[in-house]
Design a protein around this motif. Structure first.
Motif: not given
Length: 140
Positions: A124-140
Motif C-alpha cells: 500500500k505504501l509503494i502504491s501510494l508513493s507512486i500515486k502521489n509522485l505521479n500527481k506531483l510530477y505528472p508523466p510527460q
C-alpha cells in the motif's frame, strides 16, 4: 548546476543483489524486487551503484534544480534495507503504524528484514508513493 549522482545505469540488478553478503538481506532484496515490480509495473533498474529503482519521474524545484529519480526504490545497505517511498500523505502515519518494525525519515523507511514488516501494508505504501509522485510530477 550540480549534476545528480544517482542516475539510472545499465548495471545488472541481479549481479548487484547476488553480491550482497548477508543471506537474509540478499533473499529479501530479491523478494522486494518482486513486490516493487508488481506494485509499480516497472522493471528494476540500478540507480547509481547501490539503489534498485522502479519507474522514474522528472522533478523541477523552484530553485531551478531538476532531475530524474525512481518512483520507488530500495537499497540493501549494511545497517538496514532503505526503502525509498514518498510517504508524505494523510495516510502515512496510519500505514506506518501498521507496517511493523521499522524506522522512518522524511523520504526513507528502514527495515532490518522483510519478515519484520507486513508486506500488504508495504504494498500500500509503494502504491501510494507512486500515486502521489505521479500527481506531483505528472508523466510527460
Amino acid at each position: 548546476m550540480a549534476k545528480n549522482k544517482t542516475t539510472e545505469t545499465e548495471s545488472s540488478v541481479t549481479d548487484f543483489i547476488n553480491a550482497v553478503e548477508e543471506t537474509t538481506k540478499r533473499n529479501d532484496s530479491f523478494e522486494l524486487v518482486k513486490i516493487m515490480q508488481e506494485q509499480s509495473g516497472f522493471e528494476p533498474k540500478m540507480w547509481g551503484p547501490a539503489i534498485i529503482g522502479f519507474g522514474s519521474y522528472h522533478y523541477k524545484y523552484d530553485s531551478g534544480h531538476e532531475g530524474d529519480a525512481p518512483l520507488v526504490a530500495f537499497s540493501p545497505r549494511k545497517a538496514a534495507i532503505s526503502l525509498y517511498c514518498y510517504t508524505t500523505t494523510e495516510d502515512k502515519d496510519e500505514l506506518l503504524s501498521k507496517l511493523g518494525k521499522h524506522k522512518a525519515s522524511k523520504g526513507c523507511i528502514y527495515i532490518k528484514k522483510l519478515t519484520d514488516v507486513d508486506t500488504e501494508i508495504l504494498k500500500k505504501l509503494i502504491s501510494l508513493s507512486i500515486k502521489n509522485l505521479n500527481k506531483l510530477y505528472p508523466p510527460q
